[in-house]
Design a protein around this motif. Structure first.
Motif, PDB file in Angstrom:
ATOM      1  N   TYR A 118       5.905 -15.079 -42.496  1.00 59.33           N
ATOM      2  CA  TYR A 118       6.606 -13.814 -42.253  1.00 59.33           C
ATOM      3  C   TYR A 118       7.995 -13.835 -42.899  1.00 59.33           C
ATOM      4  N   GLU A 119       8.741 -14.900 -42.660  1.00 59.25           N
ATOM      5  CA  GLU A 119      10.114 -14.993 -43.172  1.00 59.25           C
ATOM      6  C   GLU A 119      10.140 -15.090 -44.698  1.00 59.25           C
ATOM      7  N   PHE A 120       9.148 -15.747 -45.280  1.00 57.27           N
ATOM      8  CA  PHE A 120       9.072 -15.848 -46.741  1.00 57.27           C
ATOM      9  C   PHE A 120       8.895 -14.462 -47.352  1.00 57.27           C
ATOM     10  N   ASP A 121       7.954 -13.686 -46.792  1.00 56.85           N
ATOM     11  CA  ASP A 121       7.750 -12.320 -47.289  1.00 56.85           C
ATOM     12  C   ASP A 121       9.017 -11.486 -47.125  1.00 56.85           C
ATOM     13  N   LEU A 122       9.677 -11.622 -45.995  1.00 58.14           N
ATOM     14  CA  LEU A 122      10.915 -10.893 -45.749  1.00 58.14           C
ATOM     15  C   LEU A 122      12.002 -11.307 -46.738  1.00 58.14           C
ATOM     16  N   SER A 123      12.056 -12.597 -47.067  1.00 56.92           N
ATOM     17  CA  SER A 123      13.069 -13.068 -48.015  1.00 56.92           C
ATOM     18  C   SER A 123      12.832 -12.484 -49.406  1.00 56.92           C
ATOM     19  N   LEU A 124      11.556 -12.324 -49.778  1.00 52.89           N
ATOM     20  CA  LEU A 124      11.249 -11.706 -51.079  1.00 52.89           C
ATOM     21  C   LEU A 124      11.691 -10.235 -51.094  1.00 52.89           C
ATOM     22  N   MET A 125      11.463  -9.547 -49.972  1.00 50.93           N
ATOM     23  CA  MET A 125      11.904  -8.157 -49.866  1.00 50.93           C
ATOM     24  C   MET A 125      13.424  -8.074 -49.969  1.00 50.93           C
ATOM     25  N   ASN A 126      14.117  -8.928 -49.227  1.00 54.12           N
ATOM     26  CA  ASN A 126      15.581  -8.923 -49.269  1.00 54.12           C
ATOM     27  C   ASN A 126      16.090  -9.252 -50.671  1.00 54.12           C
ATOM     28  N   ARG A 127      15.429 -10.180 -51.325  1.00 60.59           N
ATOM     29  CA  ARG A 127      15.819 -10.575 -52.690  1.00 60.59           C
ATOM     30  C   ARG A 127      15.646  -9.409 -53.657  1.00 60.59           C
ATOM     31  N   SER A 128      14.586  -8.610 -53.441  1.00 57.55           N
ATOM     32  CA  SER A 128      14.382  -7.453 -54.316  1.00 57.55           C
ATOM     33  C   SER A 128      15.437  -6.372 -54.051  1.00 57.55           C
ATOM     34  N   LEU A 129      15.949  -6.322 -52.837  1.00 57.51           N
ATOM     35  CA  LEU A 129      16.991  -5.351 -52.491  1.00 57.51           C
ATOM     36  C   LEU A 129      18.367  -5.789 -52.977  1.00 57.51           C
ATOM     37  N   ASP A 130      18.605  -7.104 -52.976  1.00 58.01           N
ATOM     38  CA  ASP A 130      19.893  -7.646 -53.433  1.00 58.01           C
ATOM     39  C   ASP A 130      19.667  -9.061 -53.955  1.00 58.01           C
ATOM     40  N   SER A 131      19.628  -9.193 -55.266  1.00 55.78           N
ATOM     41  CA  SER A 131      19.325 -10.493 -55.885  1.00 55.78           C
ATOM     42  C   SER A 131      20.436 -11.518 -55.689  1.00 55.78           C
ATOM     43  N   GLU A 132      21.578 -11.089 -55.168  1.00 59.90           N
ATOM     44  CA  GLU A 132      22.692 -12.009 -54.914  1.00 59.90           C
ATOM     45  C   GLU A 132      22.520 -12.797 -53.614  1.00 59.90           C
ATOM     46  N   VAL A 133      21.675 -12.311 -52.716  1.00 58.96           N
ATOM     47  CA  VAL A 133      21.522 -12.917 -51.392  1.00 58.96           C
ATOM     48  C   VAL A 133      20.371 -13.924 -51.397  1.00 58.96           C
ATOM     49  N   GLU A 134      20.680 -15.127 -50.969  1.00 57.12           N
ATOM     50  CA  GLU A 134      19.674 -16.189 -50.837  1.00 57.12           C
ATOM     51  C   GLU A 134      19.324 -16.359 -49.366  1.00 57.12           C
ATOM     52  N   THR A 135      18.059 -16.642 -49.096  1.00 62.69           N
ATOM     53  CA  THR A 135      17.625 -16.913 -47.729  1.00 62.69           C
ATOM     54  C   THR A 135      17.454 -18.412 -47.560  1.00 62.69           C
ATOM     55  N   LEU A 136      18.070 -18.947 -46.527  1.00 64.68           N
ATOM     56  CA  LEU A 136      17.962 -20.365 -46.203  1.00 64.68           C
ATOM     57  C   LEU A 136      17.132 -20.486 -44.932  1.00 64.68           C
ATOM     58  N   PHE A 137      16.000 -21.196 -45.021  1.00 65.39           N
ATOM     59  CA  PHE A 137      15.155 -21.425 -43.860  1.00 65.39           C
ATOM     60  C   PHE A 137      15.575 -22.719 -43.180  1.00 65.39           C
ATOM     61  N   MET A 138      15.807 -22.645 -41.887  1.00 63.48           N
ATOM     62  CA  MET A 138      16.174 -23.821 -41.118  1.00 63.48           C
ATOM     63  C   MET A 138      15.110 -24.040 -40.047  1.00 63.48           C
ATOM     64  N   PRO A 139      14.407 -25.169 -40.121  1.00 68.80           N
ATOM     65  CA  PRO A 139      13.391 -25.417 -39.095  1.00 68.80           C
ATOM     66  C   PRO A 139      14.028 -25.645 -37.732  1.00 68.80           C
ATOM     67  N   THR A 140      13.365 -25.123 -36.737  1.00 69.24           N
ATOM     68  CA  THR A 140      13.809 -25.293 -35.363  1.00 69.24           C
ATOM     69  C   THR A 140      13.573 -26.735 -34.936  1.00 69.24           C
ATOM     70  N   GLU A 141      14.446 -27.267 -34.112  1.00 68.73           N
ATOM     71  CA  GLU A 141      14.199 -28.599 -33.560  1.00 68.73           C
ATOM     72  C   GLU A 141      12.923 -28.546 -32.727  1.00 68.73           C
ATOM     73  N   GLN A 142      12.188 -29.639 -32.728  1.00 67.82           N
ATOM     74  CA  GLN A 142      10.870 -29.690 -32.101  1.00 67.82           C
ATOM     75  C   GLN A 142      10.869 -29.217 -30.652  1.00 67.82           C
ATOM     76  N   LYS A 143      11.891 -29.546 -29.905  1.00 65.80           N
ATOM     77  CA  LYS A 143      11.890 -29.172 -28.490  1.00 65.80           C
ATOM     78  C   LYS A 143      11.997 -27.665 -28.271  1.00 65.80           C
TER      79      LYS A 143
END
Length: 161
Positions: free
Chosen positions: A97-122
């Motif tokens: 879901y977030e990957f698809d959203l990041s592609l949409m955001n990138r198409s809206l503004d190529s200057e913005v990068e999306t950084l994915f941060m994995p949640t801690e296991q707990k």
């Protein structure tokens, strides 16, 4: 100066959200926690209640501020001078879901990068929707949300504190 924007509905804020905020606050000079306001999305807490909860929960982070926004997140990034969108992911479903959203955001503004941060296991199983359901049924949510959020949920559902 490095600045990241961490957008979300935060209905309600969870320990998972706070964990990401804490970790990101160590990586960036400043973090804007952005409460996305979508009038078409039904939330338990009003935007003002979510704002107040998050402001209280992040008060000890000197480089974190909370904001409300009812437009495109990339437009907020441009206004705030941030080139980084921070997104938390718990599993492959979130990633997809977030990957698809990041592609949409990138198409809206190529200057913005999306950084994915994995949640801690707990925090993998912590979902705002599940927390609301457990709280509504009177279950123990103390390991999922801070005390202020637990209290607010109990008040919403008229559960004796």
């Amino acid at each position: 100066m490095s600045k990241a924007v961490f957008p979300g509905t935060f209905d309600p804020p969870t320990y998972g959200h706070l964990n990401l905020i804490k970790r990101a606050s160590l990586l960036f000079d400043s973090i804007d926690v952005l409460i996305s306001v979508n009038p078409d999305k039904k939330t338990l807490f009003s935007e003002e209640e979510r704002f107040n909860l998050l402001t209280e929960l992040t008060k000890d982070f000197s480089n974190v501020t909370v904001h409300k926004w009812n437009g495109l997140v990339v437009d907020y990034c441009a206004k705030a001078g941030s080139k980084v969108l921070l997104r938390g992911i718990r599993n492959t479903v979130d990633f997809s879901y977030e990957f698809d959203l990041s592609l949409m955001n990138r198409s809206l503004d190529s200057e913005v990068e999306t950084l994915f941060m994995p949640t801690e296991q707990k925090y993998f199983l912590i979902r705002s929707s599940s927390i609301k359901e457990v709280a509504r049924l009177g279950g123990n949510i103390s390991l999922m949300v801070p005390p202020a959020v637990e209290k607010a949920l109990k008040e919403k559902y008229n559960i004796k504190i």
